[in-house]
Enzyme design. Sequence first.
Site, PDB file in Angstrom:
ATOM      1  N   GLY A  67       0.825  -1.212   0.000  1.00  0.00           N
ATOM      2  CA  GLY A  67       0.000   0.000   0.000  1.00  0.00           C
ATOM      3  C   GLY A  67       0.853   1.254   0.000  1.00  0.00           C
TER       4      GLY A  67
ATOM      5  NE  ARG B 176      -1.422  -4.894  -1.330  1.00  0.00           N
ATOM      6  CZ  ARG B 176      -1.947  -3.699  -1.105  1.00  0.00           C
ATOM      7  NH1 ARG B 176      -2.628  -3.090  -2.051  1.00  0.00           N
ATOM      8  NH2 ARG B 176      -1.789  -3.103   0.062  1.00  0.00           N
TER       9      ARG B 176
ATOM     10  CG  ASP C 232       1.867  -6.875   7.828  1.00  0.00           C
ATOM     11  OD1 ASP C 232       1.315  -6.137   6.988  1.00  0.00           O
ATOM     12  OD2 ASP C 232       1.309  -7.858   8.335  1.00  0.00           O
ATOM     13  N   GLY C 233       3.327  -7.116   4.955  1.00  0.00           N
ATOM     14  CA  GLY C 233       3.373  -8.085   3.850  1.00  0.00           C
ATOM     15  C   GLY C 233       4.705  -7.977   3.115  1.00  0.00           C
TER      16      GLY C 233
ATOM     17  CB  THR D 195       1.375   1.181   6.525  1.00  0.00           C
ATOM     18  OG1 THR D 195       0.012   1.125   6.931  1.00  0.00           O
ATOM     19  CG2 THR D 195       2.225   0.834   7.716  1.00  0.00           C
ATOM     20  CB  ILE D 196      -2.091   5.741   5.887  1.00  0.00           C
ATOM     21  CG1 ILE D 196      -3.131   4.705   5.436  1.00  0.00           C
ATOM     22  CG2 ILE D 196      -1.440   6.413   4.685  1.00  0.00           C
ATOM     23  CD1 ILE D 196      -4.358   5.325   4.782  1.00  0.00           C
ATOM     24  CG  ASP D 197      -4.086   1.328   8.065  1.00  0.00           C
ATOM     25  OD1 ASP D 197      -4.769   2.352   7.931  1.00  0.00           O
ATOM     26  OD2 ASP D 197      -4.238   0.303   7.362  1.00  0.00           O
TER      27      ASP D 197
ATOM     28  CG  ASP E  59      -1.322  -1.567  10.604  1.00  0.00           C
ATOM     29  OD1 ASP E  59      -0.273  -1.137  10.101  1.00  0.00           O
ATOM     30  OD2 ASP E  59      -2.184  -2.189   9.956  1.00  0.00           O
TER      31      ASP E  59
ATOM     32  NE  ARG F 224     -17.325  19.512  14.576  1.00  0.00           N
ATOM     33  CZ  ARG F 224     -18.131  18.810  15.382  1.00  0.00           C
ATOM     34  NH1 ARG F 224     -19.389  19.186  15.559  1.00  0.00           N
ATOM     35  NH2 ARG F 224     -17.705  17.741  16.006  1.00  0.00           N
TER      36      ARG F 224
ATOM     37  N   GLY G 123      -8.797   2.341   7.900  1.00  0.00           N
ATOM     38  CA  GLY G 123      -8.338   1.604   9.074  1.00  0.00           C
ATOM     39  C   GLY G 123      -9.100   0.292   9.174  1.00  0.00           C
ATOM     40  NE  ARG G 124      -9.048  -2.991   4.168  1.00  0.00           N
ATOM     41  CZ  ARG G 124      -8.171  -3.260   3.219  1.00  0.00           C
ATOM     42  NH1 ARG G 124      -7.629  -4.442   3.126  1.00  0.00           N
ATOM     43  NH2 ARG G 124      -7.820  -2.342   2.350  1.00  0.00           N
TER      44      ARG G 124
ATOM     45  N   GLY H  93     -13.230  17.062  17.345  1.00  0.00           N
ATOM     46  CA  GLY H  93     -14.298  17.131  18.353  1.00  0.00           C
ATOM     47  C   GLY H  93     -15.483  16.237  18.030  1.00  0.00           C
TER      48      GLY H  93
ATOM     49  CD  GLU I  88     -10.996   0.749   5.446  1.00  0.00           C
ATOM     50  OE1 GLU I  88      -9.778   0.954   5.417  1.00  0.00           O
ATOM     51  OE2 GLU I  88     -11.675   0.545   4.441  1.00  0.00           O
TER      52      GLU I  88
ATOM     53  CG  HIS J 202      -8.327   5.240  -2.413  1.00  0.00           C
ATOM     54  ND1 HIS J 202      -9.513   4.543  -2.392  1.00  0.00           N
ATOM     55  CD2 HIS J 202      -7.328   4.320  -2.386  1.00  0.00           C
ATOM     56  CE1 HIS J 202      -9.243   3.246  -2.371  1.00  0.00           C
ATOM     57  NE2 HIS J 202      -7.931   3.084  -2.359  1.00  0.00           N
TER      58      HIS J 202
ATOM     59  CD  GLN K 212      -9.135   8.410   5.110  1.00  0.00           C
ATOM     60  OE1 GLN K 212      -9.055   8.131   6.302  1.00  0.00           O
ATOM     61  NE2 GLN K 212      -9.999   7.814   4.319  1.00  0.00           N
TER      62      GLN K 212
HETATM   63  P1  ADP Z   1       1.935  -4.371   2.590  1.00  0.00           P
HETATM   64  O1  ADP Z   1       3.400  -4.431   2.433  1.00  0.00           O
HETATM   65  O2  ADP Z   1       1.397  -2.973   2.456  1.00  0.00           O
HETATM   66  O3  ADP Z   1       1.453  -5.094   3.831  1.00  0.00           O
HETATM   67  P2  ADP Z   1       1.028  -6.633   0.953  1.00  0.00           P
HETATM   68  O4  ADP Z   1       0.560  -7.427   2.103  1.00  0.00           O
HETATM   69  O5  ADP Z   1       0.176  -6.614  -0.256  1.00  0.00           O
HETATM   70  O6  ADP Z   1       1.269  -5.103   1.319  1.00  0.00           O
HETATM   71  O7  ADP Z   1       2.499  -7.191   0.540  1.00  0.00           O
HETATM   72  C1  ADP Z   1       3.203  -6.585  -0.525  1.00  0.00           C
HETATM   73  C2  ADP Z   1       3.889  -7.643  -1.328  1.00  0.00           C
HETATM   74  O8  ADP Z   1       4.819  -8.363  -0.523  1.00  0.00           O
HETATM   75  C3  ADP Z   1       2.990  -8.708  -1.908  1.00  0.00           C
HETATM   76  O9  ADP Z   1       2.342  -8.301  -3.078  1.00  0.00           O
HETATM   77  C4  ADP Z   1       3.986  -9.830  -2.181  1.00  0.00           C
HETATM   78  O10 ADP Z   1       4.666  -9.587  -3.381  1.00  0.00           O
HETATM   79  C5  ADP Z   1       4.970  -9.685  -1.015  1.00  0.00           C
HETATM   80  N1  ADP Z   1       4.623 -10.664   0.016  1.00  0.00           N
HETATM   81  C6  ADP Z   1       3.676 -10.584   0.968  1.00  0.00           C
HETATM   82  N2  ADP Z   1       3.615 -11.714   1.714  1.00  0.00           N
HETATM   83  C7  ADP Z   1       4.539 -12.541   1.199  1.00  0.00           C
HETATM   84  C8  ADP Z   1       4.961 -13.885   1.501  1.00  0.00           C
HETATM   85  N3  ADP Z   1       4.425 -14.571   2.508  1.00  0.00           N
HETATM   86  N4  ADP Z   1       5.948 -14.413   0.739  1.00  0.00           N
HETATM   87  C9  ADP Z   1       6.526 -13.713  -0.252  1.00  0.00           C
HETATM   88  N5  ADP Z   1       6.149 -12.479  -0.596  1.00  0.00           N
HETATM   89  C10 ADP Z   1       5.179 -11.866   0.111  1.00  0.00           C
END
Ligand code: ADP
Length: 355
Positions: A43, A104, A135-136, A158-160, A162, A187, A203-204, A218, A255, A285, A287
């Site tokens: 993201g 992604r 984290d992905g 990340t904007i969240d 988290d 407002r 904010g999922r 407020g 959200e 979006h 945000q």
């Molecule tokens: P974010 O980084 O914002 O959390 P994503 O969760 O979509 O976003 O992860 C971004 C990219 O990281 C994914 O499109 C993928 O290419 C890679 N990725 C995420 N999880 C894995 C995984 N378990 N193994 C390998 N690559 C991963």
Amino acid sequence: MPTQIKNAIWDVLVDCLLTSETREMIEKMQKKVTRIGVMTSGGDAPGMNACVRAVVRTGLYHGLEVFGIMRGYQGMIENDIIPMDSRSVANIIQRGGTILKTARCKEFTTPEGRKKAYENLQKHGINGLVVIGGDGSFKGAQIFSNEYDIPCIGIPGTIDKDIAGTDFTIGFDTAVNTAIDAIDKIRDTADAHDRLFVVEVMGRDAGYIALYSGIGTGAEHILIPEKKTDVEQILSSLQEKERRKKLVNILVVAEGDDFGGGNELANLIKERVPGFDIRVAILGHIQRGGSPSSMDRLIASRMGYSAVECLLEGRHNVMVGIVNNRMHFTPLDKAVKAKQRISEEWMKIVKILAS
Ligand code: ADP
């Protein structure tokens, strides 16, 4: 005793005295990073450009060659990798989005995809990576680094807000300010028409944007995923407000709130407290975009700089964060999505100030 024998004895002694950790550290330092790649992944978040700029310029300052990897892991797999110089990051610190683009990439989750990515890095001689994302993206970096022994440093973008191991993530402050700006405008119109507005913010899994923007504007009620929503309590408070003709109300909903989003809440209020003229605004979006705030530019610059220092010091697979205003390094596998505890005091403040 001849010098050669003395040196040999000395070497054996030093070897015996070294702990395995020290030996590992020395080995890492000997594998010097000379060419680094930087990418934005997952993201997008305002401030990513400021961070790319910091990575590129810090790398160049230390005599490294720096490459920009386009569209995150997708660009690594497709060899969309470009050399960066100081000019290539000129005039971007104030820009939202990311000049490196983000994406992604499903293919990177497969061993075949990661092999292609590695071969492309080898073509450019890249032996260190900086991954700006969530984290992905860190999970991907961790797996990749374990397979191919390339040190990866993560930067939380990340904007969240988290991610475990940092008080700040790049983009959060800007997103809150954008939400505040929008809710202030809402407002004004709510006040002109005596309306109740339900405003849904992003904010999922995390309610920080809702909490901060709600307090900052407020809002009468703030609904976040971290707290079980007591809808009956909200409805009875609105009924009481209706009785005393307080018709202008702002409800901020994340959200991902357990009750549902803005539309669900508005429908229920319409049904149970029909005296209100209700509208829903889903900020969406906007945000994610816009010029990063001063705070985001600062943390992005600081984290980008620190990530390159980490690679030079031989650190492997950590996320750079800031905790209590100090740099903090978290192993990538621990830099996961984390519900940070929202203290009861915040919720008390919301209640007291909105009465
Ligand atoms: P974010 O980084 O914002 O959390 P994503 O969760 O979509 O976003 O992860 C971004 C990219 O990281 C994914 O499109 C993928 O290419 C890679 N990725 C995420 N999880 C894995 C995984 N378990 N193994 C390998 N690559 C991963």
